[in-house]
Design an enzyme around this catalytic site. Structure first.
Site, PDB file in Angstrom:
ATOM      1  CG  ASP A 123      21.709  -5.956 -11.700  1.00 58.85           C
ATOM      2  OD1 ASP A 123      21.856  -7.118 -12.127  1.00 58.85           O
ATOM      3  OD2 ASP A 123      21.251  -5.696 -10.570  1.00 58.85           O
TER       4      ASP A 123
ATOM      5  CB  CYS B 241      -0.910   0.004   1.226  1.00 61.51           C
ATOM      6  SG  CYS B 241      -1.937   1.478   1.352  1.00 61.51           S
TER       7      CYS B 241
ATOM      8  CB  CYS C 239      -4.855  -0.933   1.546  1.00 58.45           C
ATOM      9  SG  CYS C 239      -3.958  -1.117   3.111  1.00 58.45           S
TER      10      CYS C 239
ATOM     11  CB  CYS D 196      -0.936   2.114   5.683  1.00 51.70           C
ATOM     12  SG  CYS D 196      -1.572   0.566   4.971  1.00 51.70           S
TER      13      CYS D 196
ATOM     14  CB  CYS E 244      -4.996   2.607   5.332  1.00 50.32           C
ATOM     15  SG  CYS E 244      -4.485   2.505   3.601  1.00 50.32           S
TER      16      CYS E 244
END
Length: 454
Positions: free
Chosen positions: A350, A220, A242, A223, A245
């Site tokens: 990378d 989230c 979520c 939160c 929250c």
């Protein structure tokens, strides 16, 4: 008055110099001249972009995101031109500040003035806050955020925070066109004073409840708790919420469109472009007509002819784009594939991301696989681990052939050798699908067309 006259003369000199540099670059086949004019102009006058736009009625649309910028730009530009608008575009993918400056400089008339209706610019993720210091856009289309070049961009949260800070300085003269299905993108509206419109896939679209290995933003943005999905379209894009929250996926203004290009990721590109056009007031019948005329941008499902055989290029520069390319070419019935893995600066040094690709779901469906690029043997090792059965090695001229069950592998570090081998082996009525990273795509196109893009 004398100083103003001198400034105008200096600006005219910059414009004419930019055009000369671009023309010379093209004539000498050194590239499209899409970055150097702007690079030099910005050194001499850092405010050249602001000054050119201040004296024109050209509205700017910025397109940002990890995947899909060039295709979205192509679709939107096609729609706007169908509506009779004059459009500037950084067509060669020069998406840094110097590329934008070049596009503007090269689009001026003989008096050094812009007379286009719109400028549609794709923008590098890290450069968006910098670009917004010089441009107040009519719209910003934010497509997605996927893990890409971590050695250069850093984690997704850091990019989203940079964008969020930059967006706080915008007002209602700008509209944010945001992907509702990407939690980080949707959450960018939280502190923005700009107008907001959302796009996302229809709930009727086929999805899953299983996250891919390459899934990125699954926590989230408010939160930090793990998000829950009722449907996942690919990677971390889907219908999310979520439970801690209460933050959830916003309701999209548009969720269905007849995409002119195959692949679920192109549904998102098409939705964003169509929503952008609708916000600008383009009529639906014009949008529908334009979508039928869309042609792939360079390297993005672009179809080319090489030695009288058909080649189609699918830019695949990170785990999500590679997974989507594999899914799309499998749906198209691909039998012959060329993977080209580079680790140059535009690709990221990378290459460990290749281990997050779901090769195992697709590799056995291909009949002929050629591997090349700067990191040929990294890709060869990854594909060997994704294949079933025992391998039998034998030398063939200056490359190595691996026979793994019914899948043939040709490994050649030299790209021209690899491409010619793939074409030689390709049956006349079939297509060679090339999946390259960014710099590899440019090298492939140079071989296929005989000229450079950048």
């Amino acid at each position: 008055m004398y100083n103003i006259h001198r400034l105008l003369m200096f600006k005219d000199l910059l414009v004419q110099s930019a055009k000369l540099i671009s023309k010379t670059s093209k004539k000498l086949n050194l590239g499209a001249g899409s970055t150097w004019p702007g690079h030099i102009a910005l050194k001499l006058n850092p405010n050249i972009i602001s000054e050119l736009l201040a004296n024109s009625s050209t509205e700017v649309i910025l397109i940002v995101g990890t995947n899909g910028k060039t295709t979205t730009s192509t679709i939107l530009t096609t729609i706007l031109k169908e509506d009779g608008k004059k459009v500037i575009q950084n067509t060669s993918g020069a998406n840094l500040l110097n590329g934008i400056a070049s596009s503007l400089l090269l689009s001026t008339n003989t008096k050094g003035q812009l007379n286009s209706d719109f400028a549609v610019f794709e923008v590098d993720e890290n450069n968006l806050p910098i670009v917004l210091k010089y441009i107040t856009p009519k719209e910003i289309i934010a497509l997605n955020l996927f893990r890409d070049q971590l050695d250069r961009y850093g984690e997704l949260d850091s990019i989203a925070k940079k964008w969020n800070r930059a967006f706080r300085h915008l007002n209602e003269s700008t509209t944010l066109i945001l992907n509702a299905d990407d939690p980080l993108i949707a959450y960018l509206a939280k502190d923005a004073f700009a107008k907001v419109a959302y796009f996302g896939l229809s709930e009727k679209e086929v999805g899953t409840k299983i996250l891919e290995h390459a899934s990125d933003s699954i926590y989230c943005p408010n939160c930090g708790n793990k998000l829950k999905y009722t449907k996942i379209f690919f990677s971390h894009l889907g219908i999310w919420h979520c439970s801690s929250c209460g933050v959830k996926r916003p309701l999209p203004s548009i969720s269905e469109v007849n995409s002119p290009l195959p692949g679920k990721y192109n549904l998102y590109n098409s939705l964003s472009a169509v929503l952008s056009a609708q916000v600008l007031g383009v009529k639906n019948e014009i949008i529908k007509s334009a979508l039928e005329k869309v042609k792939p941008a360079f390297g993005r499902q672009e179809i080319l002819n090489y030695k009288n055989k058909t080649v189609q290029i699918f830019l695949s520069k990170n785990p999500t784009s590679m997974n989507q390319s594999l899914s799309t070419i499998t749906e198209l019935g691909a039998k012959n594939v060329l993977f080209v893995l580079n680790d140059q600066i535009p690709d990221g040094r990378d290459v460990s991301w290749i281990w997050d690709i779901d090769f195992e779901k697709y590799i056995e469906t291909f009949e002929s696989i050629v591997i090349s690029g700067d990191r040929t043997f990294d890709m060869a090792l990854r594909l060997q681990y994704s294949s079933k059965g025992q391998n039998e090695k034998k030398k063939i001229q200056n490359y190595t052939k691996y026979q793994i069950l019914n899948t043939k592998y040709f490994v050649a570090s030299d790209l021209k050798t690899a491409l010619d081998t793939a074409i030689t082996e390709l049956p006349q009525n079939e297509t060679l699908y090339i999946l390259p990273t960014y710099s590899a795509m440019l090298e492939v196109r140079k071989i296929l067309t005989g000229r450079k893009i950048l």
